[in-house]
Design a protein around this motif. Structure first.
Motif, short mmCIF file in Angstrom:
data_model
loop_
_atom_site.label_atom_id
_atom_site.label_comp_id
_atom_site.label_asym_id
_atom_site.label_seq_id
_atom_site.Cartn_x
_atom_site.Cartn_y
_atom_site.Cartn_z
N GLN A 64 32.22 66.10 -12.91
CA GLN A 64 32.23 64.72 -12.43
C GLN A 64 30.98 64.41 -11.61
O GLN A 64 30.40 63.32 -11.72
CB GLN A 64 33.48 64.44 -11.60
CG GLN A 64 33.61 62.95 -11.30
CD GLN A 64 34.84 62.60 -10.49
OE1 GLN A 64 35.68 63.46 -10.18
NE2 GLN A 64 34.97 61.34 -10.12
N ALA A 65 30.55 65.35 -10.78
CA ALA A 65 29.34 65.14 -9.98
C ALA A 65 28.12 64.98 -10.90
O ALA A 65 27.25 64.13 -10.67
CB ALA A 65 29.13 66.30 -9.02
N ALA A 66 28.05 65.80 -11.96
CA ALA A 66 26.95 65.69 -12.91
C ALA A 66 26.96 64.34 -13.62
O ALA A 66 25.91 63.74 -13.84
CB ALA A 66 27.04 66.82 -13.95
N THR A 67 28.16 63.86 -13.95
CA THR A 67 28.28 62.54 -14.57
C THR A 67 27.73 61.46 -13.64
O THR A 67 27.04 60.54 -14.08
CB THR A 67 29.75 62.25 -14.91
OG1 THR A 67 30.24 63.24 -15.83
CG2 THR A 67 29.90 60.87 -15.56
N ASN A 68 28.04 61.58 -12.35
CA ASN A 68 27.52 60.61 -11.38
C ASN A 68 25.99 60.66 -11.30
O ASN A 68 25.32 59.62 -11.19
CB ASN A 68 28.12 60.88 -10.00
CG ASN A 68 29.59 60.56 -9.93
OD1 ASN A 68 30.13 59.82 -10.77
ND2 ASN A 68 30.28 61.09 -8.94
N ALA A 98 13.08 62.96 -11.88
CA ALA A 98 13.25 64.00 -12.91
C ALA A 98 14.16 65.13 -12.44
O ALA A 98 14.89 65.73 -13.24
CB ALA A 98 11.89 64.57 -13.31
N VAL A 99 14.14 65.43 -11.13
CA VAL A 99 14.95 66.53 -10.60
C VAL A 99 16.44 66.22 -10.74
O VAL A 99 17.26 67.14 -10.89
CB VAL A 99 14.58 66.78 -9.12
CG1 VAL A 99 15.54 67.78 -8.48
CG2 VAL A 99 13.15 67.29 -9.02
N VAL A 100 16.78 64.95 -10.71
CA VAL A 100 18.20 64.56 -10.83
C VAL A 100 18.77 65.05 -12.15
O VAL A 100 19.88 65.59 -12.20
CB VAL A 100 18.35 63.02 -10.71
CG1 VAL A 100 19.79 62.60 -10.96
CG2 VAL A 100 17.90 62.55 -9.33
N ALA A 101 18.02 64.87 -13.23
CA ALA A 101 18.50 65.32 -14.54
C ALA A 101 18.64 66.84 -14.60
O ALA A 101 19.62 67.36 -15.16
CB ALA A 101 17.55 64.83 -15.64
N TYR A 102 17.68 67.56 -14.02
CA TYR A 102 17.76 69.02 -14.01
C TYR A 102 18.97 69.51 -13.20
O TYR A 102 19.67 70.44 -13.59
CB TYR A 102 16.48 69.62 -13.43
CG TYR A 102 15.27 69.50 -14.34
CD1 TYR A 102 15.27 70.07 -15.61
CD2 TYR A 102 14.14 68.82 -13.93
CE1 TYR A 102 14.18 69.96 -16.45
CE2 TYR A 102 13.04 68.69 -14.76
CZ TYR A 102 13.06 69.26 -16.02
OH TYR A 102 11.97 69.13 -16.86
N ALA A 103 19.23 68.84 -12.08
CA ALA A 103 20.37 69.21 -11.25
C ALA A 103 21.68 68.98 -12.00
O ALA A 103 22.59 69.82 -11.98
CB ALA A 103 20.36 68.41 -9.95
N ALA A 104 21.77 67.82 -12.65
CA ALA A 104 22.99 67.50 -13.41
C ALA A 104 23.19 68.50 -14.55
O ALA A 104 24.30 68.98 -14.79
CB ALA A 104 22.91 66.08 -13.96
N GLY A 105 22.10 68.84 -15.24
CA GLY A 105 22.20 69.81 -16.32
C GLY A 105 22.62 71.18 -15.82
O GLY A 105 23.41 71.88 -16.47
N MET A 107 24.50 71.75 -13.17
CA MET A 107 25.93 71.65 -12.86
C MET A 107 26.78 71.83 -14.11
O MET A 107 27.78 72.54 -14.10
CB MET A 107 26.22 70.30 -12.21
CG MET A 107 25.69 70.14 -10.81
SD MET A 107 26.04 68.48 -10.16
CE MET A 107 25.37 68.61 -8.50
N LEU A 108 26.35 71.19 -15.19
CA LEU A 108 27.09 71.32 -16.45
C LEU A 108 27.04 72.76 -16.97
O LEU A 108 28.04 73.27 -17.49
CB LEU A 108 26.53 70.36 -17.49
CG LEU A 108 26.74 68.86 -17.22
CD1 LEU A 108 26.18 68.04 -18.37
CD2 LEU A 108 28.21 68.53 -17.00
N SER A 111 29.47 74.80 -15.01
CA SER A 111 30.84 74.45 -15.39
C SER A 111 31.22 75.06 -16.74
O SER A 111 32.38 75.44 -16.95
CB SER A 111 31.02 72.93 -15.42
OG SER A 111 30.31 72.35 -16.50
N ILE A 112 30.25 75.17 -17.65
CA ILE A 112 30.53 75.79 -18.95
C ILE A 112 30.88 77.27 -18.79
O ILE A 112 31.82 77.78 -19.41
CB ILE A 112 29.31 75.62 -19.88
CG1 ILE A 112 29.17 74.15 -20.30
CG2 ILE A 112 29.44 76.52 -21.11
CD1 ILE A 112 27.90 73.85 -21.06
N ILE A 113 30.14 77.96 -17.95
CA ILE A 113 30.40 79.39 -17.70
C ILE A 113 31.79 79.56 -17.09
O ILE A 113 32.57 80.43 -17.51
CB ILE A 113 29.32 79.98 -16.78
CG1 ILE A 113 27.95 79.95 -17.48
CG2 ILE A 113 29.69 81.41 -16.37
CD1 ILE A 113 26.80 80.33 -16.58
N ILE A 114 32.11 78.74 -16.10
CA ILE A 114 33.42 78.83 -15.45
C ILE A 114 34.52 78.49 -16.45
O ILE A 114 35.57 79.15 -16.51
CB ILE A 114 33.49 77.88 -14.25
CG1 ILE A 114 32.49 78.29 -13.17
CG2 ILE A 114 34.91 77.85 -13.66
CD1 ILE A 114 32.38 77.32 -12.02
#
Length: 306
Positions: A64-68, A98-105, A107-108, A111-114
């Motif tokens: 959800q944070a990554a979506t935001n 640009a850093v926002v997209a890297y941070a969101a990616g 996070m995703l 979340s995939i590993i978890i």
């Protein structure tokens, strides 16, 4: 528009506010409370795996944070919310665009590993739910035709932050999906859809240049009527669940959140000041927090007492 694109590619823009503002913690109750309730219902039927509960909650919050983050990232790329960004780093408290997209990616990715670990621990269908959640979370804002720009924002939130996440909180504890947990998830679906709808009503004029949101399609008056219906159904559903002994009577604590629902509706009344309409989103977020936490507490207290 061309100038904005060139500047974005050279990473000249910085977010004026903080990372916290980008993540929008007030919206994270959309994930937090459904998981709490789904796990609470599972607890009433037997022991739970605490590590699985914590892992699911953390992974869902990351998505959800990554979506935001993606929402703000792509809004700016599409020429919206330019006032949130600045060319002067000294005026900014947040990251480069640009850093926002890297941070969101990132996070995703976490979340995939978890999610993979949760699937191996509980049920493999968690993988499907996770893939769909991540995909819809990304395409909510991204792509040439983001889902939020074609009137599907409320629907996506309704599905994934209502039934999907509540049922996940329940099923990863080893329980089969049934009609009861599906019914218990409905108030959360109504609440999160009402929050997205409130945001779209508030931004109706601003979104007209890029998005075709539900209020733009139906009109402001009809959108507000739908908002009232969503809020009403959320409360009626809880009353019905208590009446039929699906959940404990302590869940009626959600009625304490009613004043916030009334305040939200008042902020969107005819002839309301623009400042009041803008604050309507804050009332929607506070209402979601109050309702969700009261519902969660009611379910858990009812389990502990009964």
């Amino acid at each position: 528009m061309t100038q904005i694109t060139m500047d974005l590619r050279s990473d000249k823009y910085y977010y004026r506010s903080s990372w916290l503002q980008l993540i929008r913690p007030m919206t994270l109750t959309g994930t937090l409370t459904p998981v709490l309730v789904g796990t609470g219902i599972a607890t009433s039927k037997g022991p739970i795996q605490l590590d699985v509960f914590i892992a699911l909650l953390f992974a869902a919050l990351l998505i959800q944070a990554a979506t935001n983050l993606f929402n703000d990232y792509y809004d700016f790329r599409n020429g919206q919310d330019k006032e949130k960004w600045t060319l002067n780093p000294s005026d900014a408290h947040g990251p480069p665009h640009a850093v926002v997209a890297y941070a969101a990616g990132s996070m995703l990715g976490i979340s995939i590993i978890i999610g993979a670990w949760i699937a191996l621990t509980s049920s493999l269908w968690v993988i499907l739910a996770g893939i769909l959640g991540i995909a819809f979370g990304f395409f909510y804002s991204a792509g040439p035709r983001p889902l939020c720009s074609i009137g599907l924002g409320e629907t996506v939130a309704f599905i994934f932050l209502g039934p999907v996440i509540t049922i996940l909180g329940y099923s990863v504890q080893g329980h089969s999906i049934d009609i009861q947990i599906a019914a218990i998830s409905l108030p959360f679906a109504m609440l999160i859809a009402s929050m997205i709808l409130t945001n779209n009503i508030r931004d109706l004029e601003k979104d007209s240049t890029f998005r075709k949101t539900l209020p733009a399609i139906l009109g402001r008056a009809r959108a507000i009527n739908i908002l009232v219906a969503l809020l009403s159904i959320a409360y009626i559903t809880v009353l019905g669940l208590v009446l039929y002994s699906v959940i404990a009577w302590q869940s009626l604590a959600v009625l304490l959140a009613l004043p916030l629902a009334f305040r939200l509706r008042w902020a969107l009344r005819i002839n309301a000041k623009r400042s009041e309409e803008i604050k309507g989103m804050k009332w929607a977020a506070w209402h979601h927090w109050a309702f969700g936490l009261l519902f969660s507490c009611g379910v858990w207290i009812g389990f502990l007492i009964n």
